[in-house]
Design an enzyme around this catalytic site. Structure first.
Site, short mmCIF file in Angstrom:
data_model
loop_
_atom_site.label_atom_id
_atom_site.label_comp_id
_atom_site.label_asym_id
_atom_site.label_seq_id
_atom_site.Cartn_x
_atom_site.Cartn_y
_atom_site.Cartn_z
N ILE A 69 0.88 -1.18 0.00
CA ILE A 69 0.00 0.00 0.00
C ILE A 69 0.91 1.23 0.00
CG2 ILE A 69 -0.24 -0.06 2.54
CD1 ILE A 69 -3.05 1.20 2.15
N VAL A 71 1.04 5.68 -0.96
CA VAL A 71 0.41 6.93 -1.39
C VAL A 71 1.52 7.80 -1.98
CG1 VAL A 71 -0.73 9.01 -0.50
CG2 VAL A 71 -1.43 6.76 0.32
N GLU A 103 2.79 -7.12 7.03
CA GLU A 103 4.12 -6.93 7.63
C GLU A 103 4.59 -5.53 7.33
OE1 GLU A 103 4.11 -9.73 5.37
OE2 GLU A 103 3.80 -11.22 6.94
N ASN A 108 9.67 1.71 9.99
CA ASN A 108 8.71 2.51 9.22
C ASN A 108 7.66 3.13 10.16
OD1 ASN A 108 6.99 3.61 7.34
ND2 ASN A 108 6.90 1.79 6.02
N TYR A 115 -1.20 2.28 10.62
CA TYR A 115 -1.94 1.04 10.88
C TYR A 115 -2.55 1.06 12.28
CZ TYR A 115 0.33 -0.83 6.69
OH TYR A 115 0.75 -1.04 5.41
C1 LIG Z 1 1.60 4.65 5.23
C2 LIG Z 1 0.90 5.48 4.17
C3 LIG Z 1 0.24 4.53 3.16
C4 LIG Z 1 -0.17 6.35 4.85
O1 LIG Z 1 -0.90 7.04 3.84
P1 LIG Z 1 -1.49 8.53 4.07
O2 LIG Z 1 -2.39 8.82 2.93
O3 LIG Z 1 -0.40 9.49 4.33
O4 LIG Z 1 -2.33 8.32 5.41
P2 LIG Z 1 -3.60 9.17 5.88
O5 LIG Z 1 -3.46 10.58 5.46
O6 LIG Z 1 -4.84 8.46 5.46
O7 LIG Z 1 -3.38 9.10 7.47
C5 LIG Z 1 -4.29 8.44 8.34
C6 LIG Z 1 -3.74 8.51 9.74
O8 LIG Z 1 -2.57 7.66 9.87
C7 LIG Z 1 -1.64 8.28 10.77
N1 LIG Z 1 -0.44 8.69 10.04
C8 LIG Z 1 -0.24 8.65 8.70
N2 LIG Z 1 1.00 9.10 8.41
C9 LIG Z 1 1.59 9.42 9.58
C10 LIG Z 1 2.87 9.93 9.94
N3 LIG Z 1 3.81 10.22 9.00
N4 LIG Z 1 3.14 10.14 11.25
C11 LIG Z 1 2.23 9.87 12.20
N5 LIG Z 1 0.97 9.40 11.93
C12 LIG Z 1 0.68 9.15 10.64
C13 LIG Z 1 -2.32 9.53 11.31
O9 LIG Z 1 -3.04 9.14 12.47
C14 LIG Z 1 -3.28 9.88 10.18
O10 LIG Z 1 -4.39 10.64 10.60
P3 LIG Z 1 -4.22 12.27 10.70
O11 LIG Z 1 -3.55 12.74 9.44
O12 LIG Z 1 -5.65 12.72 10.83
O13 LIG Z 1 -3.40 12.51 11.93
C15 LIG Z 1 1.88 6.47 3.46
O14 LIG Z 1 2.62 7.15 4.44
C16 LIG Z 1 2.86 5.79 2.51
O15 LIG Z 1 2.54 5.59 1.34
N6 LIG Z 1 4.07 5.45 3.01
C17 LIG Z 1 5.11 4.90 2.12
C18 LIG Z 1 4.80 3.47 1.73
C19 LIG Z 1 4.67 2.60 2.95
O16 LIG Z 1 5.45 2.69 3.90
N7 LIG Z 1 3.67 1.70 2.90
C20 LIG Z 1 3.42 0.76 3.98
C21 LIG Z 1 4.27 -0.43 3.78
S1 LIG Z 1 3.97 -1.64 5.07
#
Ligand SMILES: CC(C)(COP(=O)(O)OP(=O)(O)OC[C@H]1O[C@@H](n2cnc3c(N)ncnc32)[C@H](O)[C@@H]1OP(=O)(O)O)[C@@H](O)C(=O)NCCC(=O)NCCS
Length: 169
Positions: A69, A71, A103, A108, A115
């Site tokens: 997953i 973004v 996992e 990270n 999660y």
């Molecule tokens: C993990 C990931 C998919 C989250 O996507 P995102 O669109 O930024 O997440 P959202 O905006 O929907 O965030 C939802 C909630 O998650 C938490 N969150 C997300 N990113 C965060 C960060 N960098 N630090 C702390 N909390 C975080 C927060 O609680 C957030 O809610 P809020 O913004 O109202 O505080 C994104 O950071 C990503 O693509 N990371 C790189 C790829 C990756 O690591 N994938 C997972 C592999 S296991």
């Protein structure tokens, strides 16, 4: 306007672009093609036809496994990840999946916060699961129980598709 869509060939380059920006050891292009051609749950979130996030999950009879997953870096913290996770969970309910596993690299922190914020709970560790440029890193295993029907219609189709090997979505 944001939209969740099943992956199409025309989106693969954009998905691969996001993967390369997001993952220190990105999946190969051919892995994405395989996931598209096989019976994986592979969806993109688009905004005016531009891909801003994607996920890939595999579902077996009662368990789901979130395999990837991501973004787009410039669209993080705008709720796209939440939209994608909600989609996975709503498909899981349709398929009668009882628990989703995943996992994540223990370093990270953003994904772990993401999660945990979405109700996933740490259930274990896989030692040395991920490659680093030097050495290896543990994976933390997370899971979330999914509340749904006892046996869904999709699940019945899923069982039949495994028996007769036809493809369903
Ligand atoms: C993990 C990931 C998919 C989250 O996507 P995102 O669109 O930024 O997440 P959202 O905006 O929907 O965030 C939802 C909630 O998650 C938490 N969150 C997300 N990113 C965060 C960060 N960098 N630090 C702390 N909390 C975080 C927060 O609680 C957030 O809610 P809020 O913004 O109202 O505080 C994104 O950071 C990503 O693509 N990371 C790189 C790829 C990756 O690591 N994938 C997972 C592999 S296991």
């Amino acid at each position: 306007m944001r939209k969740i869509e099943i992956i199409k060939k025309k989106y693969l380059d954009q998905v691969f672009g996001i993967e390369q920006l997001s993952n220190s050891t990105p999946w190969s292009y051919s892995s994405f093609i395989d996931c598209m051609n096989k019976n994986y749950q592979f969806y993109v979130c688009t905004d005016n036809k531009k891909v801003i996030g994607f996920f890939i999950a595999s579902f077996s009879l009662l368990e789901g496994h979130l395999l990837n997953i991501s973004v787009a870096p410039n669209r993080k913290r705008q709720g796209v990840g939440n939209i994608l996770l909600n989609k996975i969970e709503s498909i899981a309910i349709e398929y009668g999946i009882k628990e989703i596993f995943l996992e994540v690299r223990e370093s990270n922190r953003e994904a772990i916060a993401f999660y945990e914020n979405n109700g996933y709970r740490k259930i274990g560790l896989r030692k040395n699961y991920y490659k680093l440029s030097e050495g290896r890193e543990d994976a933390v295993i997370y899971s979330k129980k999914i509340k749904g029907n006892l046996l869904s219609l999709k699940q019945i189709f899923y069982i039949l598709s495994n028996i007769f090997r036809f493809r369903i979505r």
